[in-house]
Design an enzyme around this catalytic site. Structure first.
Site, short mmCIF file in Angstrom:
data_model
loop_
_atom_site.label_atom_id
_atom_site.label_comp_id
_atom_site.label_asym_id
_atom_site.label_seq_id
_atom_site.Cartn_x
_atom_site.Cartn_y
_atom_site.Cartn_z
N SER A 117 13.75 -0.18 1.92
CA SER A 117 13.79 1.11 1.25
C SER A 117 14.88 1.13 0.17
O SER A 117 14.87 0.31 -0.74
CB SER A 117 13.96 2.22 2.29
OG SER A 117 13.70 3.49 1.74
N ASP A 169 2.88 4.87 4.18
CA ASP A 169 4.29 5.25 3.99
C ASP A 169 4.40 6.58 3.26
O ASP A 169 4.01 6.68 2.09
CB ASP A 169 5.00 4.15 3.20
CG ASP A 169 6.51 4.28 3.22
OD1 ASP A 169 7.01 5.42 3.34
OD2 ASP A 169 7.20 3.25 3.11
N HIS A 200 6.86 4.43 7.22
CA HIS A 200 8.11 3.89 6.67
C HIS A 200 8.87 3.21 7.80
O HIS A 200 9.79 3.79 8.39
CB HIS A 200 8.92 5.04 6.06
CG HIS A 200 9.98 4.60 5.09
ND1 HIS A 200 9.70 3.86 3.95
CD2 HIS A 200 11.31 4.80 5.09
CE1 HIS A 200 10.81 3.64 3.29
NE2 HIS A 200 11.82 4.18 3.95
#
Length: 219
Positions: A117, A169, A200
């Site tokens: 991320s 996600d 995620h």
């Protein structure tokens, strides 16, 4: 020299390779430590896993709340509005960790960068712009924040890159991972892209693919 605080896991007493793995927004260096044994790496891979802790800063998209973050995010648009200077500062901090590994006897070509991320955005900037050749880059559930400003260093213009993303996600939509893939290809890279039936997070099949990638670039 001031270094980022880190969690460190070594798979052997005589390591000859390093993996520097950056966590996501609001997490910390402990986040990916449990994955190391799950990788089931062969005994001949002697790796030092380094999991830095991001500094705690106010984050605009979370109401200014202070939390671990590599840089401030101003808006959750598809291109992400973010504090560019803070991202570059985080990249410089990661470079000091790379340089420390080199000083401790690890060749730069035996160092892998990984990021999840927000950490992946820093990993993109660091790995591609670094002036010494490294072994590889793993970009997980992330986006290429600095694609418009980065100057890819010739020493890493052929860098092995694996991009991992979740099909569902909601935080970093898969479209952003696919955009990163295109940007990389435009720079002349030949990244591998794999997606997984997850949000995620990290998928069990992804852990297996991470292991395969590490064995490929560090064997």
């Amino acid at each position: 020299m001031n270094y980022l605080p880190c969690e460190i896991i070594e798979t052997d007493n005589d390591v000859d390779a390093s993996v520097i793995w950056l966590h996501g927004l609001g997490a910390n260096g402990h986040d990916f430590v449990p994955i190391v044994p799950e990788l089931q790496l062969p005994d001949d891979l002697k790796i030092r896993f380094i999991f830095p802790h991001a500094p705690s800063i106010p984050v605009t998209i979370n109401g200014g709340m202070t939390m671990p973050a590599w840089y401030d995010i101003l808006a959750m648009t598809t291109e992400r509005e973010f504090n560019h200077d803070q991202l570059l500062d985080s990249s410089k901090a990661v470079i000091t960790l790379i340089e420390r590994e080199i000083e401790q006897g690890i060749e730069s070509s035996r160092i892998v960068l990984a990021g999840f991320s927000q950490g992946g955005a820093v990993a993109y900037q660091t790995a591609l712009a670094y002036d010494k050749p490294i072994a590889g880059l793993m970009a997980m559930s992330t986006y290429f924040a600095t694609h418009q400003t980065i100057k890819v260093h010739p020493n890493n213009s052929k860098l092995p890159i694996h991009v991992f993303h979740g099909q569902h996600d909601p935080v970093v939509p898969e479209m952003m991972g696919q955009q990163a893939l295109k940007y990389l290809q435009d720079f002349g890279f030949q990244p591998v892209y794999k997606n997984y039936p997850m949000e995620h997070a990290v998928h069990p099949a992804e852990i297996k693919d991470i292991s395969i990638f590490l064995q490929k670039v560090l064997s």
